[in-house]
Design a protein around this motif. Sequence first.
Motif, PDB file in Angstrom:
ATOM      1  N   SER A 368      -5.145   5.763  -5.814  1.00 43.08           N
ATOM      2  CA  SER A 368      -5.611   5.980  -4.446  1.00 43.08           C
ATOM      3  C   SER A 368      -5.723   7.474  -4.201  1.00 43.08           C
ATOM      4  O   SER A 368      -5.253   8.286  -5.002  1.00 43.08           O
ATOM      5  N   THR A 392      -8.039   3.334  -1.554  1.00 43.07           N
ATOM      6  CA  THR A 392      -7.574   2.887  -2.859  1.00 43.07           C
ATOM      7  C   THR A 392      -8.725   2.596  -3.811  1.00 43.07           C
ATOM      8  O   THR A 392      -9.856   2.328  -3.387  1.00 43.07           O
ATOM      9  N   TRP A 396      -9.575  -0.587  -0.554  1.00 42.70           N
ATOM     10  CA  TRP A 396      -8.948  -0.686   0.756  1.00 42.70           C
ATOM     11  C   TRP A 396      -8.756   0.704   1.364  1.00 42.70           C
ATOM     12  O   TRP A 396      -8.578   1.691   0.652  1.00 42.70           O
ATOM     13  N   LYS A 397      -8.786   0.734   2.677  1.00 46.34           N
ATOM     14  CA  LYS A 397      -8.473   1.959   3.414  1.00 46.34           C
ATOM     15  C   LYS A 397      -7.481   1.625   4.523  1.00 46.34           C
ATOM     16  O   LYS A 397      -7.643   0.636   5.248  1.00 46.34           O
ATOM     17  N   TYR A 398      -6.449   2.467   4.623  1.00 50.98           N
ATOM     18  CA  TYR A 398      -5.438   2.301   5.659  1.00 50.98           C
ATOM     19  C   TYR A 398      -5.125   3.673   6.231  1.00 50.98           C
ATOM     20  O   TYR A 398      -4.840   4.617   5.483  1.00 50.98           O
ATOM     21  N   LEU A 408      -7.702  -0.256   9.280  1.00 49.72           N
ATOM     22  CA  LEU A 408      -7.498  -0.997   8.034  1.00 49.72           C
ATOM     23  C   LEU A 408      -8.803  -1.708   7.710  1.00 49.72           C
ATOM     24  O   LEU A 408      -9.273  -2.544   8.497  1.00 49.72           O
ATOM     25  N   GLU A 430      -0.906  -7.081   3.654  1.00 51.38           N
ATOM     26  CA  GLU A 430      -1.763  -6.032   3.089  1.00 51.38           C
ATOM     27  C   GLU A 430      -1.449  -4.692   3.742  1.00 51.38           C
ATOM     28  O   GLU A 430      -1.387  -3.652   3.071  1.00 51.38           O
ATOM     29  N   ARG A 431      -1.229  -4.712   5.029  1.00 51.00           N
ATOM     30  CA  ARG A 431      -0.867  -3.484   5.740  1.00 51.00           C
ATOM     31  C   ARG A 431       0.473  -2.956   5.232  1.00 51.00           C
ATOM     32  O   ARG A 431       0.643  -1.749   5.050  1.00 51.00           O
ATOM     33  N   ARG A 433       1.740  -3.451   2.180  1.00 52.51           N
ATOM     34  CA  ARG A 433       1.524  -2.931   0.824  1.00 52.51           C
ATOM     35  C   ARG A 433       0.925  -1.524   0.878  1.00 52.51           C
ATOM     36  O   ARG A 433       1.374  -0.604   0.179  1.00 52.51           O
ATOM     37  N   LEU A 434      -0.070  -1.354   1.705  1.00 47.62           N
ATOM     38  CA  LEU A 434      -0.734  -0.061   1.794  1.00 47.62           C
ATOM     39  C   LEU A 434       0.156   0.971   2.478  1.00 47.62           C
ATOM     40  O   LEU A 434       0.121   2.159   2.139  1.00 47.62           O
ATOM     41  N   LYS A 437       2.350   2.421  -0.151  1.00 48.66           N
ATOM     42  CA  LYS A 437       1.606   3.395  -0.950  1.00 48.66           C
ATOM     43  C   LYS A 437       1.436   4.706  -0.197  1.00 48.66           C
ATOM     44  O   LYS A 437       1.566   5.789  -0.770  1.00 48.66           O
TER      45      LYS A 437
END
Length: 454
Positions: A368, A392, A396-398, A408, A430-431, A433-434, A437
């Motif tokens: 990422s 990532t 995905w984008k957070y 998100l 998912e939120r 997990r990100l 990271k």
Amino acid sequence: MPDSVPPIPDGAKNVIWIFGDQHRAQAMSCNGDPNVSTPHMDILAATGVHFTSAVAGFPLCCPYRGSLLTSKYPHEAVPGHQKQLPPDMPTVAHVFNDHGYDTAYFGKWHLDGFQEDKGRAAMHIVPPERRGGFSRWVGYENNNSPWDCWVHGGEGEEAFHYRLPGFETDALTDLLIDYVREIGGARREGRSQPFFAVLSVQPPHDPYAGPEPFMGRRRPAEIRLRPNVPAVERVTARARRELAGYYAMIENLDWNLGRLREALESAGLARDTHLVFFSDHGDMHGSHGQIRKTTAYEEAIRVPFIMSGAQPYYDEYRNGFFPVPLNHVDIAPTTLGLCGIEPPAWMDGTDYSHYRLATRPKKEEPDSAYLQCVVPTGHHNSVDRAWRGIVTRDGWKYVCFEEVPWLLFNLNEDPFEQVNLAHNPLYREERRRLGLKLQEWIDRTADSFRLPLP
């Protein structure tokens, strides 16, 4: 820096950075934009490697440029608008100098911390000791008037400050071409020294007006807007009007890129010179109802990044399109890798040169890229609070404000970011997990930011 000069790497190549300001990745014909024709950028992409997921980790001029030159994240280098690059901080130019390269910089700097409420930045003289270590420097702090661009350089009795003739991109390209011809002449005389040169131009930054014959090629009413530009008259009218000039400036930059490539060929340097084309950040142009930058949407953070030139058809050179989340801190170490120089330990970025050079070893890569807005500008039409985020490799984008989720997106299914999942309980895992990271990036870079609870 080392006390003794290391030997020039065997088979050392030259390298040139070419980059504009606010040139979003979407605005090239090779990336599918129907409003613009960029044949020379397209040739670079076709004969080199094109990182289709490259980002501006802080989509703002000064912080990006500080990270570009130092491979340090903005909170450790240039944290905000009109903040000064620490004069004692080493840059990529110092590394090239230490390996026997000639180093040259032409164009926009915007790293000396000049406050524009004190006067016009184009008239501010950047002292020699604050020019990043480049052995030759012809530039300006900042300028938003491409037909009235002043450059300076030298020192003592050899100092100069003058107004460039004509349009900025054309005139700065002329300076780089003169440099290329000088290097080519020295080579023909048996004086061979590799070089690292930078061409940094303000266009396609606003004001959005390019030179003839590029202006007038597209009427505002004919511009095809991105699907995420809302059907609000004040938004669409402004977007169309500004994009017409924006695309003219990009096509002018593309034309100048073609002139540079011809000059390298004429000077006998094309086979030995890597060309690295990119931008400092993007431009919203009405997407999501916003303009300019400093936001985390795709139009602001996605930038072109192409490595080409230097014998593109030989077996040891690769080409192709790669979804690599290359960030601003990665450009300096990657450039050194292209020239066979190992990046120093103080650089925080990743060397991605192996995507271009088959002979370079592949190193561990992050999955990422870290996104930041450390010190908000407070300007109108910009996000007025600090944020952190990641994008990532798996799409995905957070992004968060302090203690609050903001954005998100699953970019694989929603590339125009029209479905914000940040507050949808269905995506809580998912939120989470990100978020973990993102916390890893904050810890890894010794940043300070309070994320929301999982």
